[in-house]
Design a protein around this motif. Structure first.
Motif, PDB file in Angstrom:
ATOM      1  N   UNK A 236       0.821  -1.206   0.000  1.00 53.80           N
ATOM      2  CA  UNK A 236       0.000   0.000   0.000  1.00 53.80           C
ATOM      3  C   UNK A 236       0.858   1.261   0.000  1.00 53.80           C
ATOM      4  N   UNK A 237       1.998   1.191   0.648  1.00 48.82           N
ATOM      5  CA  UNK A 237       2.886   2.354   0.708  1.00 48.82           C
ATOM      6  C   UNK A 237       3.695   2.514  -0.579  1.00 48.82           C
ATOM      7  N   UNK A 238       4.199   1.396  -1.100  1.00 46.66           N
ATOM      8  CA  UNK A 238       5.194   1.453  -2.176  1.00 46.66           C
ATOM      9  C   UNK A 238       4.594   1.614  -3.564  1.00 46.66           C
ATOM     10  N   UNK A 239       3.458   0.952  -3.822  1.00 48.81           N
ATOM     11  CA  UNK A 239       2.946   0.940  -5.185  1.00 48.81           C
ATOM     12  C   UNK A 239       1.936   2.051  -5.419  1.00 48.81           C
ATOM     13  N   UNK A 240       1.687   2.282  -6.711  1.00 46.70           N
ATOM     14  CA  UNK A 240       0.726   3.295  -7.115  1.00 46.70           C
ATOM     15  C   UNK A 240      -0.636   2.997  -6.488  1.00 46.70           C
ATOM     16  N   UNK A 241      -1.258   4.029  -5.945  1.00 50.66           N
ATOM     17  CA  UNK A 241      -2.529   3.847  -5.249  1.00 50.66           C
ATOM     18  C   UNK A 241      -3.629   3.329  -6.169  1.00 50.66           C
ATOM     19  N   UNK A 242      -3.476   3.500  -7.478  1.00 53.41           N
ATOM     20  CA  UNK A 242      -4.486   3.005  -8.422  1.00 53.41           C
ATOM     21  C   UNK A 242      -4.653   1.495  -8.316  1.00 53.41           C
ATOM     22  N   UNK A 243      -3.568   0.778  -8.016  1.00 51.82           N
ATOM     23  CA  UNK A 243      -3.657  -0.676  -7.934  1.00 51.82           C
ATOM     24  C   UNK A 243      -4.543  -1.120  -6.769  1.00 51.82           C
ATOM     25  N   UNK A 244      -4.569  -0.343  -5.716  1.00 56.20           N
ATOM     26  CA  UNK A 244      -5.324  -0.714  -4.529  1.00 56.20           C
ATOM     27  C   UNK A 244      -6.800  -0.379  -4.662  1.00 56.20           C
ATOM     28  N   UNK A 245      -7.104   0.583  -5.489  1.00 51.59           N
ATOM     29  CA  UNK A 245      -8.496   0.992  -5.699  1.00 51.59           C
ATOM     30  C   UNK A 245      -8.690   1.257  -7.190  1.00 51.59           C
ATOM     31  N   UNK A 246      -8.793   0.184  -7.982  1.00 51.17           N
ATOM     32  CA  UNK A 246      -8.736   0.350  -9.441  1.00 51.17           C
ATOM     33  C   UNK A 246      -9.964   0.991 -10.070  1.00 51.17           C
ATOM     34  N   UNK A 247     -11.140   0.869  -9.438  1.00 49.35           N
ATOM     35  CA  UNK A 247     -12.342   1.400 -10.075  1.00 49.35           C
ATOM     36  C   UNK A 247     -12.228   2.898 -10.375  1.00 49.35           C
ATOM     37  N   UNK A 248     -11.830   3.742  -9.410  1.00 50.85           N
ATOM     38  CA  UNK A 248     -11.649   5.165  -9.750  1.00 50.85           C
ATOM     39  C   UNK A 248     -10.586   5.382 -10.821  1.00 50.85           C
ATOM     40  N   UNK A 249      -9.543   4.532 -10.825  1.00 51.26           N
ATOM     41  CA  UNK A 249      -8.494   4.688 -11.832  1.00 51.26           C
ATOM     42  C   UNK A 249      -9.034   4.393 -13.223  1.00 51.26           C
ATOM     43  N   UNK A 250      -9.816   3.329 -13.340  1.00 50.90           N
ATOM     44  CA  UNK A 250     -10.429   3.024 -14.634  1.00 50.90           C
ATOM     45  C   UNK A 250     -11.405   4.128 -15.039  1.00 50.90           C
ATOM     46  N   UNK A 251     -12.161   4.629 -14.051  1.00 49.91           N
ATOM     47  CA  UNK A 251     -13.088   5.718 -14.355  1.00 49.91           C
ATOM     48  C   UNK A 251     -12.376   6.971 -14.818  1.00 49.91           C
ATOM     49  N   UNK A 252     -11.247   7.291 -14.158  1.00 53.81           N
ATOM     50  CA  UNK A 252     -10.475   8.465 -14.561  1.00 53.81           C
ATOM     51  C   UNK A 252      -9.905   8.295 -15.962  1.00 53.81           C
ATOM     52  N   UNK A 253      -9.475   7.073 -16.281  1.00 52.13           N
ATOM     53  CA  UNK A 253      -8.937   6.824 -17.618  1.00 52.13           C
ATOM     54  C   UNK A 253     -10.032   6.957 -18.672  1.00 52.13           C
ATOM     55  N   UNK A 254     -11.204   6.425 -18.378  1.00 54.98           N
ATOM     56  CA  UNK A 254     -12.330   6.564 -19.307  1.00 54.98           C
ATOM     57  C   UNK A 254     -12.684   8.034 -19.506  1.00 54.98           C
ATOM     58  N   UNK A 255     -12.659   8.792 -18.411  1.00 51.27           N
ATOM     59  CA  UNK A 255     -12.947  10.231 -18.501  1.00 51.27           C
ATOM     60  C   UNK A 255     -11.892  10.937 -19.354  1.00 51.27           C
ATOM     61  N   UNK A 256     -10.613  10.563 -19.171  1.00 51.70           N
ATOM     62  CA  UNK A 256      -9.552  11.188 -19.951  1.00 51.70           C
ATOM     63  C   UNK A 256      -9.706  10.865 -21.434  1.00 51.70           C
ATOM     64  N   UNK A 257      -9.957   9.591 -21.755  1.00 49.40           N
ATOM     65  CA  UNK A 257     -10.152   9.206 -23.149  1.00 49.40           C
ATOM     66  C   UNK A 257     -11.319   9.973 -23.774  1.00 49.40           C
ATOM     67  N   UNK A 258     -12.367  10.199 -22.973  1.00 48.81           N
ATOM     68  CA  UNK A 258     -13.553  10.877 -23.496  1.00 48.81           C
ATOM     69  C   UNK A 258     -13.301  12.366 -23.684  1.00 48.81           C
ATOM     70  N   UNK A 259     -12.748  13.021 -22.645  1.00 53.93           N
ATOM     71  CA  UNK A 259     -12.540  14.470 -22.725  1.00 53.93           C
ATOM     72  C   UNK A 259     -11.462  14.831 -23.737  1.00 53.93           C
TER      73      UNK A 259
END
Length: 575
Positions: free
Chosen positions: A278-301
């Protein structure tokens, strides 16, 4: 049957009859030459008049340090990570042997890594241009695709697509991927070639291991589409096993080595390891749903996803049989990528590393967008450059090349005077690296504070007692060492926090001094390398009064640490 083209009624037989074979000629070589000029000019700019490159980034710096440790094991006998080659032997990428060879020719591991940059850029641009020529059969669109795919776009999970300032492993993989994709489209009707293409994909494991399975699964599904559509189930099963095995075989040496190291290291407390991850790796791996949502938003915008959707609709409605079936295959690639990088990691979180493959969704969408331009009304295209390229004569090609060379040489000449001026911080960093070489013994153990520890390794060839990047390596090879790293890193993190918010009261100074004594006790360094802006001034003055400073310039201090500082122990632990 042994070939999709056997028989007269197959869907892909009709495509084969209508397919157009492109012809590579001088105009294509001209574009490759332009790519080459750009690639090596950028490499020259990256060097920026530095006698030695000591500002590599991330994985590039790590690989340079690995190569240095293999070549000079005695100089890293005191290093926390590099003293044991088993800690990083699982990282078997082609970069390490190439770096070791280039270091002899260039004089340093930093220069060796930068020397690969021009070749990477050229392979990248030429590979994706080749793929565009095979798919589009249009030079302008192929060149446009290569240029667009070179643009860096950050995705989720700390990843990106495109070219980068260093020849990172993921960039190497992306540079060679264009050739694999081009072969997959060109020889899609030749099942005997599929196993070789899958074997090439397996060999790409040695460039960026986590990327190869994502692409292999996508290609595997794409190769089986014709047999699936034609309901040739026996051939589907046999061919699927053969090409799957062709991918696996080249990866066996890597897999055996990696699994042996990983299994041997899996001994630590699971709960403690969770906190470390949890400390060392990117926080997206621990909570992927917001990361996928942010990526979808970026692709769209950014317009990539809407344009890709419209492009797919255009291709399906306007393309001929050959292009439509190529579109079907690449659409299968896209579906395979989504399954491997999104669906499966969400089902089994132990496969979280595959989430990093979302970056491959970028080139597929851009391919669709550029491809659709071929089926718009010709008058709606930017026809000027297209017409020039279609009617290019040797004289025109020579004139264009001469003008471009003159422009590039003019840019380079100007760059020598001002674009290439070495930044002052790089000059001072190089002075620090030179001082470490001249003033320290090869057995010295260094604790960097606010200083790039990897540059000390590959630049000065000296041992380091603690580095941020070591945590990710230890997690995969030596989990007990990973927990020890985590204990030290928590203290370093707290020390950085305290220094970020300095105070003038005595309690703050006592707290900082006690914490720093604990860090010294944990690392047992012989020397501190300190960035002045990231080190408490009162501590620097204490060492100055004790005559512990052996060298300094405007930005850095080298501080000798003796037994008196280490033997003090850790008051925080004692308390």
């Amino acid at each position: 049957m042994s070939d999709y083209q056997s028989g007269s009624s197959g869907v892909f037989d009709r495509e084969a009859a209508s397919a157009i074979r492109f012809r590579w000629d001088g105009r294509d070589w001209l574009i490759v030459v332009l790519f080459m000029l750009f690639s090596f000019l950028y490499q020259d700019f990256r060097r920026a008049n530095q006698a030695e490159v000591i500002n590599l980034t991330g994985d590039a710096a790590n690989l340079a340090a690995f190569a240095a440790a293999i070549d000079h094991p005695k100089k890293f006998a005191s290093d926390t990570l590099l003293s044991d080659l088993g800690n990083f032997q699982f990282y078997q990428t082609i970069h390490i042997p190439i770096l070791r060879w280039l270091a002899d020719a260039t004089g340093s591991y930093g220069n060796a890594f930068t020397s690969m940059l021009g070749v990477h850029y050229l392979l990248y641009l030429a590979g994706w241009y080749l793929f565009g020529r095979v798919l589009f059969q249009d030079r302008l669109l192929a060149a446009l695709l290569a240029c667009l795919l070179a643009v860096r776009l950050n995705t989720s999970f700390g990843e990106f697509w495109g070219l980068y300032r260093d020849a990172l492993p993921r960039v190497t993989f992306s540079a060679l991927l264009g050739y694999v994709f081009a072969a997959a489209i060109y020889w899609k009707h030749t099942p005997s070639a599929h196993k070789w293409i899958m074997a090439a994909c397996g060999a790409l494991t040695y460039t960026h291991p986590v990327s190869a399975p994502v692409i292999a699964c996508s290609l595997w599904a794409g190769f089986l589409v014709p047999a699936l559509l034609e309901r040739r189930h026996v051939f589907l099963l046999r061919h699927g096993c053969v090409i799957g095995l062709a991918f696996v075989l080249p990866t066996i040496p890597f897999a055996m080595d990696y699994l042996s190291v990983y299994n041997a290291s899996y001994q630590a407390d699971p709960e403690a390891m969770v906190h470390l991850i949890q400390y060392r790796f990117n926080k997206d791996f621990l909570n992927p749903w917001p990361a996928y949502g942010a990526l979808l938003f970026k692709f769209t915008t950014f317009g990539i996803l809407p344009l890709a959707f419209l492009a797919g609709r255009t291709l399906w409605r306007r393309a001929d049989v050959a292009h439509r079936n190529n579109f079907r295959i690449i659409l299968v690639w896209l579906i395979g990528m989504v399954l491997i990088t999104v669906v499966i990691p969400l089902i089994d979180t132990r496969l979280f590393q595959f989430m990093r493959g979302v970056r491959f969704l970028v080139p597929i969408q851009i391919i669709f967008i550029v491809w659709s331009l071929a089926f718009l009304d010709y008058r709606q295209r930017v026809v000027g450059l297209h017409s020039v390229m279609q009617r290019m004569t040797p004289g025109k090609a020579g004139s264009l090349s001469l003008v471009l060379v003159v422009l590039l040489l003019a840019m380079k000449w100007q760059g020598v005077h001002w674009w290439h001026k070495t930044p002052q911080e790089v000059v001072e960093k190089q002075e620090m690296i030179d001082a470490l070489r001249k003033l320290t013994h090869q057995d010295v153990r260094i604790l960097p504070v606010g200083v790039d520890p990897l540059a000390i390794r590959y630049g000065a060839l000296r041992s380091v007692g603690h580095a941020w990047k070591d945590g990710g390596i230890f997690l995969q090879s030596n989990q007990r060492a990973a927990l020890a790293w985590y204990d030290t890193e928590k203290m370093m993190h707290r020390f950085r926090q305290l220094n970020t918010h300095p105070q003038s009261d005595q309690d703050w100074e006592v707290q900082v001094r006690d914490l720093f004594e604990c860090i010294l006790h944990a690392v047992h360094p012989d020397l501190l390398v300190v960035q002045k802006n990231d080190f408490p001034m009162f501590l620097a003055e204490v060492f100055r009064e004790r005559q512990k400073i052996v060298w300094e310039n405007q930005s850095y201090l080298l501080i000798r640490i003796g037994l008196s500082e280490i033997d003090t122990g850790c008051r925080l632990q004692k308390g």
